[in-house]
Design a protein around this motif. Structure first.
Motif, PDB file in Angstrom:
ATOM      1  N   SER A 198      -1.477  89.348  29.170  1.00  0.00           N
ATOM      2  CA  SER A 198      -1.142  87.999  28.730  1.00  0.00           C
ATOM      3  C   SER A 198      -1.183  86.998  29.877  1.00  0.00           C
ATOM      4  O   SER A 198      -1.446  85.824  29.679  1.00  0.00           O
ATOM      5  N   VAL A 199      -0.915  87.461  31.102  1.00  0.00           N
ATOM      6  CA  VAL A 199      -0.906  86.573  32.268  1.00  0.00           C
ATOM      7  C   VAL A 199      -2.092  86.876  33.178  1.00  0.00           C
ATOM      8  O   VAL A 199      -2.896  86.004  33.489  1.00  0.00           O
ATOM      9  N   VAL A 200      -2.204  88.139  33.589  1.00  0.00           N
ATOM     10  CA  VAL A 200      -3.295  88.557  34.472  1.00  0.00           C
ATOM     11  C   VAL A 200      -4.107  89.644  33.780  1.00  0.00           C
ATOM     12  O   VAL A 200      -3.564  90.656  33.348  1.00  0.00           O
ATOM     13  N   SER A 201      -5.414  89.420  33.654  1.00  0.00           N
ATOM     14  CA  SER A 201      -6.276  90.421  33.032  1.00  0.00           C
ATOM     15  C   SER A 201      -6.359  91.653  33.907  1.00  0.00           C
ATOM     16  O   SER A 201      -6.451  91.557  35.136  1.00  0.00           O
ATOM     17  N   HIS A 202      -6.305  92.832  33.287  1.00  0.00           N
ATOM     18  CA  HIS A 202      -6.437  94.065  34.046  1.00  0.00           C
ATOM     19  C   HIS A 202      -7.048  95.152  33.176  1.00  0.00           C
ATOM     20  O   HIS A 202      -6.957  95.117  31.950  1.00  0.00           O
ATOM     21  N   LEU A 203      -7.684  96.109  33.836  1.00  0.00           N
ATOM     22  CA  LEU A 203      -8.239  97.277  33.169  1.00  0.00           C
ATOM     23  C   LEU A 203      -7.238  98.416  33.262  1.00  0.00           C
ATOM     24  O   LEU A 203      -6.694  98.676  34.339  1.00  0.00           O
ATOM     25  N   ASN A 204      -7.000  99.103  32.144  1.00  0.00           N
ATOM     26  CA  ASN A 204      -6.129 100.270  32.235  1.00  0.00           C
ATOM     27  C   ASN A 204      -6.964 101.527  32.478  1.00  0.00           C
ATOM     28  O   ASN A 204      -8.172 101.556  32.240  1.00  0.00           O
ATOM     29  N   MET A 205      -6.316 102.567  32.957  1.00  0.00           N
ATOM     30  CA  MET A 205      -7.024 103.776  33.367  1.00  0.00           C
ATOM     31  C   MET A 205      -7.721 104.453  32.188  1.00  0.00           C
ATOM     32  O   MET A 205      -8.815 105.012  32.335  1.00  0.00           O
ATOM     33  N   LYS A 206      -7.132 104.391  31.018  1.00  0.00           N
ATOM     34  CA  LYS A 206      -7.750 105.024  29.847  1.00  0.00           C
ATOM     35  C   LYS A 206      -9.098 104.384  29.537  1.00  0.00           C
ATOM     36  O   LYS A 206     -10.086 105.080  29.274  1.00  0.00           O
ATOM     37  N   ASP A 207      -9.138 103.049  29.576  1.00  0.00           N
ATOM     38  CA  ASP A 207     -10.397 102.352  29.298  1.00  0.00           C
ATOM     39  C   ASP A 207     -11.447 102.644  30.363  1.00  0.00           C
ATOM     40  O   ASP A 207     -12.645 102.725  30.068  1.00  0.00           O
ATOM     41  N   ILE A 208     -11.005 102.778  31.606  1.00  0.00           N
ATOM     42  CA  ILE A 208     -11.956 103.086  32.678  1.00  0.00           C
ATOM     43  C   ILE A 208     -12.539 104.477  32.470  1.00  0.00           C
ATOM     44  O   ILE A 208     -13.761 104.681  32.549  1.00  0.00           O
ATOM     45  N   ARG A 209     -11.685 105.451  32.192  1.00  0.00           N
ATOM     46  CA  ARG A 209     -12.166 106.827  32.001  1.00  0.00           C
ATOM     47  C   ARG A 209     -13.101 106.931  30.790  1.00  0.00           C
ATOM     48  O   ARG A 209     -14.058 107.708  30.798  1.00  0.00           O
ATOM     49  N   ASN A 210     -12.818 106.142  29.749  1.00  0.00           N
ATOM     50  CA  ASN A 210     -13.605 106.227  28.516  1.00  0.00           C
ATOM     51  C   ASN A 210     -14.750 105.214  28.468  1.00  0.00           C
ATOM     52  O   ASN A 210     -15.373 105.037  27.422  1.00  0.00           O
ATOM     53  N   PHE A 211     -15.015 104.568  29.589  1.00  0.00           N
ATOM     54  CA  PHE A 211     -16.092 103.581  29.615  1.00  0.00           C
ATOM     55  C   PHE A 211     -17.431 104.294  29.442  1.00  0.00           C
ATOM     56  O   PHE A 211     -17.731 105.269  30.137  1.00  0.00           O
ATOM     57  N   GLU A 212     -18.247 103.804  28.495  1.00  0.00           N
ATOM     58  CA  GLU A 212     -19.506 104.469  28.173  1.00  0.00           C
ATOM     59  C   GLU A 212     -20.626 103.995  29.089  1.00  0.00           C
ATOM     60  O   GLU A 212     -20.813 102.804  29.316  1.00  0.00           O
ATOM     61  N   ILE A 213     -21.352 104.963  29.629  1.00  0.00           N
ATOM     62  CA  ILE A 213     -22.429 104.714  30.582  1.00  0.00           C
ATOM     63  C   ILE A 213     -23.743 105.218  29.993  1.00  0.00           C
ATOM     64  O   ILE A 213     -23.807 106.346  29.504  1.00  0.00           O
ATOM     65  N   THR A 214     -24.765 104.387  30.051  1.00  0.00           N
ATOM     66  CA  THR A 214     -26.107 104.808  29.638  1.00  0.00           C
ATOM     67  C   THR A 214     -26.997 104.861  30.883  1.00  0.00           C
ATOM     68  O   THR A 214     -27.172 103.850  31.565  1.00  0.00           O
ATOM     69  N   LEU A 215     -27.537 106.050  31.165  1.00  0.00           N
ATOM     70  CA  LEU A 215     -28.309 106.248  32.388  1.00  0.00           C
ATOM     71  C   LEU A 215     -29.733 106.685  32.084  1.00  0.00           C
ATOM     72  O   LEU A 215     -29.949 107.529  31.212  1.00  0.00           O
ATOM     73  N   PRO A 216     -30.707 106.131  32.800  1.00  0.00           N
ATOM     74  CA  PRO A 216     -32.073 106.664  32.702  1.00  0.00           C
ATOM     75  C   PRO A 216     -32.151 108.003  33.439  1.00  0.00           C
ATOM     76  O   PRO A 216     -31.157 108.458  34.024  1.00  0.00           O
ATOM     77  N   ASN A 217     -33.324 108.619  33.437  1.00  0.00           N
ATOM     78  CA  ASN A 217     -33.435 109.902  34.127  1.00  0.00           C
ATOM     79  C   ASN A 217     -33.262 109.708  35.636  1.00  0.00           C
ATOM     80  O   ASN A 217     -33.385 108.601  36.166  1.00  0.00           O
ATOM     81  N   PHE A 218     -32.976 110.802  36.333  1.00  0.00           N
ATOM     82  CA  PHE A 218     -32.619 110.742  37.748  1.00  0.00           C
ATOM     83  C   PHE A 218     -33.711 110.097  38.609  1.00  0.00           C
ATOM     84  O   PHE A 218     -33.402 109.230  39.447  1.00  0.00           O
ATOM     85  N   PRO A 219     -34.988 110.463  38.454  1.00  0.00           N
ATOM     86  CA  PRO A 219     -36.025 109.818  39.275  1.00  0.00           C
ATOM     87  C   PRO A 219     -36.070 108.297  39.092  1.00  0.00           C
ATOM     88  O   PRO A 219     -36.297 107.554  40.053  1.00  0.00           O
ATOM     89  N   GLU A 220     -35.870 107.843  37.838  1.00  0.00           N
ATOM     90  CA  GLU A 220     -35.881 106.401  37.594  1.00  0.00           C
ATOM     91  C   GLU A 220     -34.670 105.734  38.246  1.00  0.00           C
ATOM     92  O   GLU A 220     -34.775 104.641  38.805  1.00  0.00           O
ATOM     93  N   GLN A 221     -33.495 106.384  38.141  1.00  0.00           N
ATOM     94  CA  GLN A 221     -32.310 105.858  38.823  1.00  0.00           C
ATOM     95  C   GLN A 221     -32.580 105.677  40.314  1.00  0.00           C
ATOM     96  O   GLN A 221     -32.272 104.637  40.910  1.00  0.00           O
TER      97      GLN A 221
END
Length: 389
Positions: A129-152
């Motif tokens: 409500s005053v200061v925006s923050h990320l909680n640990m649950k949201d960080i752990r459950n953050f979805e990542i989409t990655l290309p293949n390793f050579p492209e990365q």
């Protein structure tokens, strides 16, 4: 291409929820949220801690080169890369991300978090409500989409080559400025002439006050003249300032207390965060909370800049004010010094001009490379621009 939760591909370690006691000098750093921005860690501004504090603050995990630090608050979602040779612990409201999956290239993951879309997504997920923050649950459950390793690896190679060049140019400029400062001390302090007269700063420099055109009059703004605020000076501290976010018109300049300073003039913040200073890469106007500083009897702008560098700590210590620290014309007048002859100043200015000319060229190249990197990054991450494998 693969989809993962962040906790599937990295160890995620929360910080200690208390402030680490600091020391003036050590080889151990406490990284705060303000030290982390756009994929980089500002080690120069980071607090130092004692070794025993470092050992206590890293019991959960030891941050290593190639790990990523994420800011949970102020500003949400900013990340920084831990370089080789630095021993760091987490400051408050930060999280350590240690990539540990064989399909993940660490440097690519860094740029993934730097990309504007991901920054926006993290900020959307933040709460408070005053200061925006990320909680640990949201960080752990953050979805990542990655290309293949050579492209990365290929994408990270393109972006890191630009960042490495930018870092090299920054290091060159620090070396050039340090050399110029050494020459100044040698010329005007260690080898000062016995026949030089005593005087004060205002006998060798002129102070120029700034001003702000009325913001309510649209004809005064969005012109072609760069206008420096105190924040612009602070963000360009000890470097050339090439441009500013705000510009004023000739009409605004004529109908306000604003003054136009020439290229190579020095500007110093005089109120609030006192003592931040920079050199102008082009003529600019500036706000009233700052001073423009000009050489009194010649165009010895580099000497003037280095003179301010030499005396700025004493100016800061002399600042006063019941609410905000302030330096005034009196602060400059009360600073006594030996006054070098005019020909000595001119000779010195000519001797260091090559340093400053090279520094400005480097600054221009840095800005060009940063624009290229910031343009390429989202396009590479989204697949709009592809790289050859």
């Amino acid at each position: 291409m693969g989809d993962y939760l962040l906790s599937d591909i990295a160890e995620i370690v929360d910080c200690e929820h208390k402030t680490a006691p600091t020391v003036e000098m050590s080889d151990f750093y406490s990284i705060r949220t303000t030290d982390v921005t756009n994929g980089k860690i500002d080690f120069e501004s980071a607090n130092r801690v004692a070794e025993h504090t470092f050992l206590e603050w890293t019991k959960r995990a030891v941050p290593m080169a190639g790990d990523i630090i994420l800011a949970r608050e102020a500003p949400v979602g900013e990340v920084g890369w831990i370089k080789e040779g630095y021993r760091v612990c987490l400051g408050q409201r930060t999280v350590l991300i240690k990539p540990r999956h064989p399909d993940v290239f660490n440097r690519y993951l860094l740029y993934y978090f730097v990309s504007p879309d991901i920054k926006h997504e993290l900020r959307v997920r933040s709460t408070g409500s005053v200061v925006s923050h990320l909680n640990m649950k949201d960080i752990r459950n953050f979805e990542i989409t990655l290309p293949n390793f050579p492209e990365q690896k290929a994408i990270a190679s393109v972006l890191s080559s630009l960042d490495d060049k930018i870092d090299l140019l920054h290091r060159q400029n620090k070396t050039l400025e340090a050399m110029a400062e050494t020459f100044f001390r040698q010329w005007f302090v260690e080898e000062a002439g016995e026949d030089w007269e005593n005087g004060n700063l205002l006998e060798i420099i002129d102070l120029v006050g700034g001003g702000t055109p009325k913001t309510s009059i649209s004809e005064y703004w969005d012109g072609s003249i760069p206008w420096l605020s105190g924040g612009d000076i602070a963000s360009n501290h000890k470097s050339f300032v090439q441009d500013t976010p705000k510009h004023i018109t000739e009409h605004g300049l004529r109908n306000s207390a604003a003054k136009l300073l020439p290229k190579h003039a020095t500007v110093i913040s005089a109120r609030g965060t006192v003592g931040k200073y920079c050199m102008l890469a082009q003529p600019m106007a500036f706000s009233q909370s700052n001073y423009g500083i000009l050489p009194k009897n010649s165009e010895s702008y580099y000497f003037t800049y280095l003179l301010i560098n030499h005396v700025v700590e004493e100016l800061q210590s002399s600042a006063y004010g019941s609410v905000f620290d302030t330096i005034t014309t009196t602060t400059f007048k009360e600073h006594e010094m030996l006054l070098p002859p005019r020909d000595e100043i001119i000779q010195f200015n000519n001797s260091v001009s090559g340093f400053f000319e090279k520094m400005l060229l480097n600054e221009i190249q840095i800005r060009t490379l940063e624009k290229l990197r910031d343009t390429l990054l989202p396009k590479l991450m989204s697949g709009e621009v592809s790289v050859e494998l």
